[in-house]
Scaffold this active site. Structure first.
Site, PDB file in Angstrom:
ATOM      1  N   GLU A 163       2.174   0.468   8.127  1.00 55.79           N
ATOM      2  CA  GLU A 163       0.853   0.638   8.728  1.00 55.79           C
ATOM      3  C   GLU A 163       0.773  -0.308   9.927  1.00 55.79           C
ATOM      4  O   GLU A 163       1.339  -1.395   9.907  1.00 55.79           O
ATOM      5  CB  GLU A 163      -0.247   0.348   7.706  1.00 55.79           C
ATOM      6  N   GLY A 264       2.065 -17.427   2.792  1.00 59.43           N
ATOM      7  CA  GLY A 264       0.613 -17.329   2.923  1.00 59.43           C
ATOM      8  C   GLY A 264       0.006 -16.823   1.635  1.00 59.43           C
ATOM      9  O   GLY A 264       0.520 -17.125   0.552  1.00 59.43           O
ATOM     10  N   CYS A 271       0.996  -0.069  -0.876  1.00 57.28           N
ATOM     11  CA  CYS A 271       2.402   0.238  -1.176  1.00 57.28           C
ATOM     12  C   CYS A 271       3.107  -0.829  -2.012  1.00 57.28           C
ATOM     13  O   CYS A 271       3.413  -0.602  -3.179  1.00 57.28           O
ATOM     14  CB  CYS A 271       3.161   0.465   0.121  1.00 57.28           C
TER      15      CYS A 271
HETATM   16  C1  UGA Z   1       5.329  -1.410   3.510  1.00 52.92           C
HETATM   17  C2  UGA Z   1       6.791  -1.434   3.977  1.00 52.92           C
HETATM   18  O1  UGA Z   1       6.988  -2.523   4.881  1.00 52.92           O
HETATM   19  C3  UGA Z   1       7.150  -0.130   4.678  1.00 52.92           C
HETATM   20  O2  UGA Z   1       8.519  -0.115   5.064  1.00 52.92           O
HETATM   21  C4  UGA Z   1       6.872   1.027   3.718  1.00 52.92           C
HETATM   22  O3  UGA Z   1       7.140   2.287   4.322  1.00 52.92           O
HETATM   23  C5  UGA Z   1       5.408   0.995   3.297  1.00 52.92           C
HETATM   24  O4  UGA Z   1       5.118  -0.271   2.662  1.00 52.92           O
HETATM   25  C6  UGA Z   1       5.170   2.114   2.339  1.00 52.92           C
HETATM   26  O5  UGA Z   1       5.745   2.088   1.243  1.00 52.92           O
HETATM   27  O6  UGA Z   1       4.510   3.094   2.693  1.00 52.92           O
HETATM   28  P1  UGA Z   1       2.975  -1.798   4.723  1.00 52.92           P
HETATM   29  O7  UGA Z   1       2.341  -1.620   3.378  1.00 52.92           O
HETATM   30  O8  UGA Z   1       2.380  -1.122   5.898  1.00 52.92           O
HETATM   31  O9  UGA Z   1       4.510  -1.333   4.666  1.00 52.92           O
HETATM   32  O10 UGA Z   1       2.925  -3.358   5.007  1.00 52.92           O
HETATM   33  P2  UGA Z   1       3.972  -4.539   5.302  1.00 52.92           P
HETATM   34  O11 UGA Z   1       4.134  -4.720   6.743  1.00 52.92           O
HETATM   35  O12 UGA Z   1       5.200  -4.345   4.485  1.00 52.92           O
HETATM   36  O13 UGA Z   1       3.155  -5.768   4.722  1.00 52.92           O
HETATM   37  C7  UGA Z   1       2.802  -5.801   3.345  1.00 52.92           C
HETATM   38  C8  UGA Z   1       2.064  -7.057   3.008  1.00 52.92           C
HETATM   39  O14 UGA Z   1       2.954  -8.167   3.044  1.00 52.92           O
HETATM   40  C9  UGA Z   1       0.901  -7.417   3.915  1.00 52.92           C
HETATM   41  O15 UGA Z   1      -0.189  -7.808   3.109  1.00 52.92           O
HETATM   42  C10 UGA Z   1       1.427  -8.572   4.738  1.00 52.92           C
HETATM   43  O16 UGA Z   1       0.420  -9.438   5.141  1.00 52.92           O
HETATM   44  C11 UGA Z   1       2.363  -9.236   3.741  1.00 52.92           C
HETATM   45  N1  UGA Z   1       3.434 -10.047   4.370  1.00 52.92           N
HETATM   46  C12 UGA Z   1       4.358  -9.466   5.166  1.00 52.92           C
HETATM   47  C13 UGA Z   1       3.505 -11.418   4.115  1.00 52.92           C
HETATM   48  O17 UGA Z   1       2.669 -11.968   3.379  1.00 52.92           O
HETATM   49  N2  UGA Z   1       4.507 -12.153   4.694  1.00 52.92           N
HETATM   50  C14 UGA Z   1       5.444 -11.594   5.482  1.00 52.92           C
HETATM   51  O18 UGA Z   1       6.331 -12.322   5.965  1.00 52.92           O
HETATM   52  C15 UGA Z   1       5.372 -10.213   5.744  1.00 52.92           C
END
Ligand code: UGA
Length: 447
Positions: A163, A264, A271
């Protein structure tokens, strides 16, 4: 003749996929069972906030001035069955209430409703995130219910879009995974993804179970990386270390890499949390539960972060009760550049403090409407300064660019006390301290 494509389900995944397929040059028909969504999409409006999606949609939706007209929407299954050579099933698979397993009812309903309308040769392509073994079962459903018999075939093609980057990830995927059972199915998917593959996206051909597992394995790995660094943050708290420096230093090792090591308040969204739980549940059914018990720990490290943020806020207020204290919360969505508040750590923390008697005021650049719907009893302000006005402590919980660009001096005028807690390790401590703020972040007690 170019393939005609249908997309069933028009959420984040389906709406983006439909617009991207039109951008790649295909004629596309999208279907949803929610009339309001279809009406919006037909007007070229996106039912959620996703950067660049509305522009892409308006470029292709039929009836919009100057559009290619390649993209249309309908609620008519017969029309979809008639139209498509390739049908992408993009409906959601949420967590079941009170259980870890995922709810397959939308996927099952989509297949059961579509199949009788698939009367000629067609490829039905599953994109939803499903428990391993589902494709095998859905192939049988298709064979039983489609008048086309063996000419209606199934493929499994998981989606990896993030997203906030959905358009970019869909048009330029870092890999295409094709779970197929025939050369014909592979050939059709190669035709669909010819443009990104020509640009260099790897095309990985697998069987059904592997294709399904690639998706849950990828999300489990990402969740593990985040919980790993959050576990290190806990240790840094206890040992006076600095988790941001630690992540930077280990990230220089290419085998580890810098990405997804931001400590954090942890991961949320529609997801990662539900996918690791559904994966554990499915492994249990398969008798492989031991292999995934570590995911239970990943989940609990993650959920613990929210409580730790609440405790950090309590400490910043002098310990004791939140009663009568004013708490500003910057951010409600689960990540920036999205309006999605599903299982959002930010909103969860805001909610916990509110339920303990704190007077919480939330501001988010795009997530206000969804947050209000989910948590109507919280206080809301229509700007960051508005949320901070009179606050005894400020919590930075979603790392929107807007928050990094705030002027701490201006905010300091509005706040009742200059104390900011950074739940995303995304603000510059020096900038805030220079403006007279006490800055505290998770996993960096001395930084
Ligand atoms: C995630 C996956 O990254 C995608 O590859 C996948 O297609 C998608 O789920 C899905 O299954 O549809 P998304 O849910 O959009 O994508 O979000 P992410 O960017 O993965 O972040 C997820 C969470 O992790 C967020 O709350 C973000 O703040 C947190 N996060 C991310 C951290 O706390 N630290 C980080 O270093 C990275």
């Amino acid at each position: 003749m170019a393939l005609k494509i249908t997309v069933i389900g028009t959420g984040y995944l389906g709406a983006t996929h439909a617009a991207a397929m039109a951008e790649l040059g295909f004629e596309v028909l999208g279907l949803d069972v929610v009339p309001e969504k279809i009406e919006m999409l037909q007007r070229g409006e996106v039912p959620m906030y996703e950067p660049g999606l509305e522009e892409l949609l308006r470029k292709h939706v039929a009836g919009i001035e100057g559009s290619t007209g390649r993209l249309r929407f309908t609620m008519d299954w017969a029309e979809v069955g008639e139209f498509g050579d390739v049908h992408f099933v993009c409906v959601n698979t949420p967590q079941k209430h009170g259980e870890y397993a995922c709810d397959m009812s939308y996927v099952d309903a989509a297949f059961e409703t579509l199949a009788p309308h698939v009367k000629g040769p067609a490829l039905v392509v599953g994109k939803s995130t499903v428990p391993v073994g589902s494709a095998e079962r859905l192939a049988r459903t298709l064979a039983e219910l489609s008048p086309a018999g063996e000419d209606a075939e199934l493929a499994w093609n998981p989606e990896f879009l993030r997203e906030g980057f959905a358009v970019q990830d869909t048009l330029h995927p870092d890999r295409v995974v094709a779970g197929v059972r025939s050369e014909r199915a592979e050939k059709i998917l190669r035709e669909v993804y010819a443009t990104p593959v020509a640009e260099g996206s790897p095309f990985v051909v697998t069987d059904f179970p592997t294709a399904e597992l690639v998706k849950t394995a990828a999300n489990s790995f990402l969740a593990t990386k985040i919980s790993f660094i959050n576990a290190m943050a806990e240790v840094c708290e206890a040992a006076d270390g600095d988790v941001v420096k630690l992540a930077e230093a280990i990230g220089h090792d290419e085998r580890i890499g810098k990405k997804f090591l931001r400590a954090g308040i942890g991961f949320g969204g529609g997801c990662l949390p539900k996918d690791i739980r559904a994966f554990m549940a499915r492994a249990g059914e398969l008798g492989a539960d031991q292999a995934l018990t570590f995911l239970r720990e990943i989940d609990s490290i993650n959920m613990r972060r929210r409580g730790q943020m609440v405790e950090m806020a309590r400490e910043a207020l002098g310990g004791g009760s939140f009663l009568g204290k004013r708490v500003a919360v910057l951010g409600a969505t689960f990540k920036p550049d999205s309006d999605d508040v599903r299982d959002s750590p930010a909103l969860n923390v805001a909610g916990q403090i509110h339920l303990q008697g704190g007077q919480v005021t939330v501001y988010d650049p795009k997530g206000m409407a969804n947050a209000k719907r989910l948590f109507p009893t919280l206080g809301y302000a229509d700007s960051a300064v508005g949320a901070v006005r009179g606050a005894d402590v400020v919590l930075h919980l979603t790392e929107w660019r807007e928050f990094r660009e705030l002027d701490p001096a201006v905010l300091g005028e509005a706040a009742s006390a200059r104390v900011i807690l950074d739940g995303r390790n995304a603000l510059d401590p020096e900038t805030w301290r220079r403006a007279g703020w006490t800055y505290r972040a998770m996993g960096r007690p001395t930084a």
